[in-house]
Design an enzyme around this catalytic site. Structure first.
Site, PDB file in Angstrom:
ATOM      1  N   GLU A  73      -9.328   7.513   3.918  1.00  6.65           N
ATOM      2  CA  GLU A  73      -9.207   7.786   5.360  1.00  6.65           C
ATOM      3  C   GLU A  73      -9.723   9.188   5.684  1.00  6.65           C
ATOM      4  O   GLU A  73      -9.310  10.175   5.065  1.00  6.65           O
ATOM      5  CB  GLU A  73      -7.732   7.640   5.790  1.00  6.65           C
ATOM      6  CG  GLU A  73      -7.539   7.923   7.272  1.00  6.65           C
ATOM      7  CD  GLU A  73      -6.214   7.402   7.834  1.00  6.65           C
ATOM      8  OE1 GLU A  73      -5.467   6.701   7.129  1.00  6.65           O
ATOM      9  OE2 GLU A  73      -5.947   7.720   9.012  1.00  6.65           O
ATOM     10  N   LYS A  76       0.866  -1.194   0.000  1.00  6.37           N
ATOM     11  CA  LYS A  76       0.000   0.000   0.000  1.00  6.37           C
ATOM     12  C   LYS A  76       0.896   1.235   0.000  1.00  6.37           C
ATOM     13  O   LYS A  76       1.922   1.239   0.684  1.00  6.37           O
ATOM     14  CB  LYS A  76      -0.906   0.013   1.235  1.00  6.37           C
ATOM     15  CG  LYS A  76      -1.737   1.305   1.360  1.00  6.37           C
ATOM     16  CD  LYS A  76      -2.799   1.207   2.413  1.00  6.37           C
ATOM     17  CE  LYS A  76      -2.356   1.529   3.804  1.00  6.37           C
ATOM     18  NZ  LYS A  76      -1.751   2.864   3.991  1.00  6.37           N
TER      19      LYS A  76
HETATM   20  O1  KIV Z   1      -0.944   2.288   8.777  1.00  8.84           O
HETATM   21  C1  KIV Z   1      -2.111   1.883   8.854  1.00  8.84           C
HETATM   22  O2  KIV Z   1      -2.492   1.104   9.745  1.00  8.84           O
HETATM   23  C2  KIV Z   1      -3.042   2.370   7.850  1.00  8.84           C
HETATM   24  C3  KIV Z   1      -4.498   2.160   8.078  1.00  8.84           C
HETATM   25  C4  KIV Z   1      -4.954   3.094   9.118  1.00  8.84           C
HETATM   26  C5  KIV Z   1      -5.283   2.287   6.839  1.00  8.84           C
HETATM   27  O3  KIV Z   1      -2.632   2.950   6.883  1.00  8.84           O
END
Ligand code: KIV
Length: 269
Positions: free
Chosen positions: A186, A117
């Protein structure tokens, strides 16, 4: 577990098409990953939130690729069913696409991650394409992107102004075009999250983005009541583990001091 049970990126797309909601959570170690599997959570994100919730940093910015890899490997050892996504930490993908490939490649090859991600819109479109070129699926992240906390001026809801909302819709489309398999939204007003969810073919996973997203994600420590202090408004506390742990540790310390522990059943004759 049969092979058919394993959650994959295509399974998530199918879930969106069929209107089945995606349950995602963060995790940072093997036993917790195993527990999330037992509870049939669909996506486990080894978030860079590890910085705040486990490593004692003030925010996610100091987290390094080495630290992420360590936690991704641990989670991989506990995971069997969920799709395992590794967060790309701050400055591991923004400067040079080759660096991004190197770090993401290590998360997949050495860490066992099945996807990565990264945060941002149009500015990360090129990196996403590079990662896909070497077969690394990418999850996008729009709205409140914690790695941009200094520019955003704090942890605030994003996309309230019309031009910001329009930019977020455009960014979501760009991420979709670049090939992401899902987008985290978010701290976004729920109407905007609904619009994005309708306009893109890939699933949206909300955190503080209302009920219209295709799935939801929370930081595990927040929803279990392990984080100190009061959580953000969007967190639902499903347990209050911190007070329970504090009470247990206090009782243990008191028992040690008074000689109540260990009792005869806790020692060897
Ligand atoms: O770092 C994380 O846990 C996240 C989530 C809050 C989506 O990016």
């Amino acid at each position: 577990m049969s092979v058919a049970d394993k959650v994959t990126t295509s399974r998530l797309l199918e879930m969106k098409r069929k209107g089945r909601r995606i349950a995602a959570l963060s995790a940072y170690d093997a036993p917790t990953a195993a527990l999330l599997n037992e509870a049939a959570v669909d996506v486990i994100l080894v978030g860079d939130s590890v910085g705040n919730v486990k490593l004692g940093y003030e925010n996610t910015l100091p987290v390094t690729p080495e630290q992420m890899l360590h936690h991704v490997q641990a989670v991989r050892r506990g995971n069997t069913r969920a799709l395992l996504v590794a967060d790309m930490p701050y400055l591991s993908y923004e400067i040079d696409p080759k660096e991004a490939l190197r770090h993401a490649g290590r998360f997949v090859k050495e860490g066992g991650a099945e996807a990565v991600k990264l945060e941002g819109g149009i500015e990360v479109g090129g990196v996403i394409k590079e990662l896909l070129r070497v077969h690394i699926p990418v999850m996008g992240h729009l709205g409140l992107t914690p790695q941009a906390v200094n520019r955003l001026g704090g942890y605030k809801v994003q996309g309230r102004a019309v031009k910001d909302a329009e930019k977020m819709v455009t960014d979501a489309r760009i991420l979709e075009g670049a090939g992401v398999f899902a987008i985290v939204l978010e701290c976004v007003p729920s109407d905007l999250a609904r619009e994005i969810t309708r306009k893109v073919s890939v699933p949206t996973i909300g955190i503080g983005a209302g009920p219209h997203c295709d799935g939801q994600i929370l930081v595990l420590d927040d929803m279990l009541g392990l984080s100190p202090g009061s959580p953000p408004r969007f967190v639902k506390r499903y347990a209050e583990l911190r007070p329970a742990m504090l009470e247990a540790v206090r009782r243990y310390a008191a028992d040690v001091r008074s000689g109540k522990f260990p009792a005869s059943e806790q020692w060897y004759r």
